[in-house]
Design a protein around this motif. Structure first.
Motif, PDB file in Angstrom:
ATOM      1  N   GLY A  51       0.745  -1.177  -0.039  1.00  0.00           N
ATOM      2  CA  GLY A  51       0.025   0.109  -0.078  1.00  0.00           C
ATOM      3  C   GLY A  51       0.825   1.298  -0.038  1.00  0.00           C
ATOM      4  N   VAL A  52       2.031   1.243  -0.747  1.00  0.00           N
ATOM      5  CA  VAL A  52       2.895   2.470  -0.514  1.00  0.00           C
ATOM      6  C   VAL A  52       2.460   3.280  -1.642  1.00  0.00           C
ATOM      7  CG1 VAL A  52       5.107   3.170  -0.979  1.00  0.00           C
ATOM      8  CG2 VAL A  52       4.814   1.008   0.236  1.00  0.00           C
ATOM      9  N   SER A  53       2.192   4.560  -1.709  1.00  0.00           N
ATOM     10  CA  SER A  53       1.944   5.409  -2.738  1.00  0.00           C
ATOM     11  C   SER A  53       2.757   5.401  -3.960  1.00  0.00           C
ATOM     12  CB  SER A  53       1.714   6.917  -2.168  1.00  0.00           C
ATOM     13  OG  SER A  53       0.434   7.090  -1.210  1.00  0.00           O
ATOM     14  N   LEU A  54       2.168   5.462  -5.007  1.00  0.00           N
ATOM     15  CA  LEU A  54       3.013   5.514  -6.315  1.00  0.00           C
ATOM     16  C   LEU A  54       2.869   6.883  -6.959  1.00  0.00           C
ATOM     17  CD1 LEU A  54       4.595   3.723  -8.435  1.00  0.00           C
ATOM     18  CD2 LEU A  54       2.255   3.360  -9.509  1.00  0.00           C
ATOM     19  N   GLY A  55       4.168   7.339  -7.209  1.00  0.00           N
ATOM     20  CA  GLY A  55       4.134   8.401  -8.044  1.00  0.00           C
ATOM     21  C   GLY A  55       5.063   8.332  -9.005  1.00  0.00           C
ATOM     22  N   GLU A  56       5.079   9.562  -9.936  1.00  0.00           N
ATOM     23  CA  GLU A  56       6.098   9.529 -11.117  1.00  0.00           C
ATOM     24  C   GLU A  56       6.980  10.716 -11.143  1.00  0.00           C
ATOM     25  OE1 GLU A  56       3.186   7.296 -14.439  1.00  0.00           O
ATOM     26  OE2 GLU A  56       2.892   9.359 -14.546  1.00  0.00           O
ATOM     27  N   ASP A  57       8.086  10.683 -11.663  1.00  0.00           N
ATOM     28  CA  ASP A  57       9.140  11.802 -11.701  1.00  0.00           C
ATOM     29  C   ASP A  57      10.193  11.559 -12.519  1.00  0.00           C
ATOM     30  OD1 ASP A  57      10.349  14.153 -10.637  1.00  0.00           O
ATOM     31  OD2 ASP A  57      10.431  13.390  -8.645  1.00  0.00           O
ATOM     32  N   VAL A  58      10.815  12.636 -12.862  1.00  0.00           N
ATOM     33  CA  VAL A  58      11.717  12.572 -14.030  1.00  0.00           C
ATOM     34  C   VAL A  58      13.065  12.089 -13.375  1.00  0.00           C
ATOM     35  CG1 VAL A  58      13.416  13.809 -15.671  1.00  0.00           C
ATOM     36  CG2 VAL A  58      10.778  14.563 -15.069  1.00  0.00           C
ATOM     37  N   VAL A  59      13.874  11.022 -14.123  1.00  0.00           N
ATOM     38  CA  VAL A  59      15.037  10.385 -13.601  1.00  0.00           C
ATOM     39  C   VAL A  59      16.076  10.848 -14.810  1.00  0.00           C
ATOM     40  CG1 VAL A  59      16.106   8.256 -12.995  1.00  0.00           C
ATOM     41  CG2 VAL A  59      13.782   8.673 -12.447  1.00  0.00           C
ATOM     42  N   ALA A  60      17.206  11.067 -14.371  1.00  0.00           N
ATOM     43  CA  ALA A  60      18.239  11.367 -15.157  1.00  0.00           C
ATOM     44  C   ALA A  60      19.409  10.190 -15.267  1.00  0.00           C
ATOM     45  CB  ALA A  60      19.121  12.636 -14.805  1.00  0.00           C
ATOM     46  N   VAL A  61      19.812   9.518 -16.166  1.00  0.00           N
ATOM     47  CA  VAL A  61      20.763   8.400 -16.225  1.00  0.00           C
ATOM     48  C   VAL A  61      21.653   8.986 -17.136  1.00  0.00           C
ATOM     49  CG1 VAL A  61      20.618   5.955 -17.054  1.00  0.00           C
ATOM     50  CG2 VAL A  61      18.485   6.984 -16.073  1.00  0.00           C
TER      51      VAL A  61
END
Length: 195
Positions: A51-61
């Motif tokens: 039940g951990v909240s899911l989010g979206e973000d920008v990741v730099a690789v």
């Protein structure tokens, strides 16, 4: 930029959500009402939070252009992330701040976010705890200084296997098992020396 993944969204369905989360506190990354609740797991010590909240973000690789020359950072937009409890890092090396999912799921790095390259990766383990390892996605070439040799010529290939029985603490009997395994022949393995 971070934004929550809401319940019943396409991103939530791809993440195999287990619940819809309300945290009843001021909104921040990892705490937003009506967000997709997923499982966060540390498979090394079999620790799991449901039940951990899911989010979206920008990741730099970091990326390379010809197998050896550094290129600009590659930005992965809308990368799925969770903000789990710090106890999920138990058993991991000092300085580790998170866990990257490489399972056979639609939200794993190599399946959704790097679609233009082969579904292969190379993992180079450091020879000491003072050195850093590296993971490379795709076919290569994998060229490292100072020798500038194309490493795939000296690397061993190990196919990833699907286990018919899940080892994850949370899974669905009807769903596919998402873990990767490698085949080990006990008669060919050798004992590691004691530290």
């Amino acid at each position: 930029m971070y934004h929550p993944v809401h319940c019943n969204s396409c991103s939530c369905k791809r993440a195999m959500a287990v619940s819809c989360v309300d945290c009843y506190r001021p909104c921040r990354p990892g705490c937003t009402n009506q967000t997709c609740g997923v499982v966060a797991e540390n498979p090394l010590v079999s620790t799991v939070t449901v039940g951990v909240s899911l989010g979206e973000d920008v990741v730099a690789v970091p990326s390379i252009i010809d197998g050896s020359s550094p290129a600009a950072l590659a930005f992965i937009l809308r990368f799925p992330i969770t903000c789990g409890a710090t106890y999920l890092l138990e058993g991991l090396p000092k300085g580790v701040n998170g866990i990257l999912g490489l399972a056979r799921t639609e939200t794993a790095l190599h399946t959704t976010h790097i679609q233009l390259i082969a579904h292969k990766f190379a993992l180079c383990m450091p020879s000491s705890t003072a050195a850093k390892g590296v993971m490379i996605f795709g076919n290569g070439p994998y060229i490292f200084s100072p020798t500038h040799d194309d490493l795939p010529k000296s690397l061993m290939y190990t196919p990833l296997l699907v286990n018919p029985v899940s080892t994850s603490p949370v899974y669905s009997e009807a769903g596919p098992f998402v873990e990767h395994f490698i085949g080990v022949n006990p008669s060919e393995s050798m004992a590691l020396p004691s530290p």
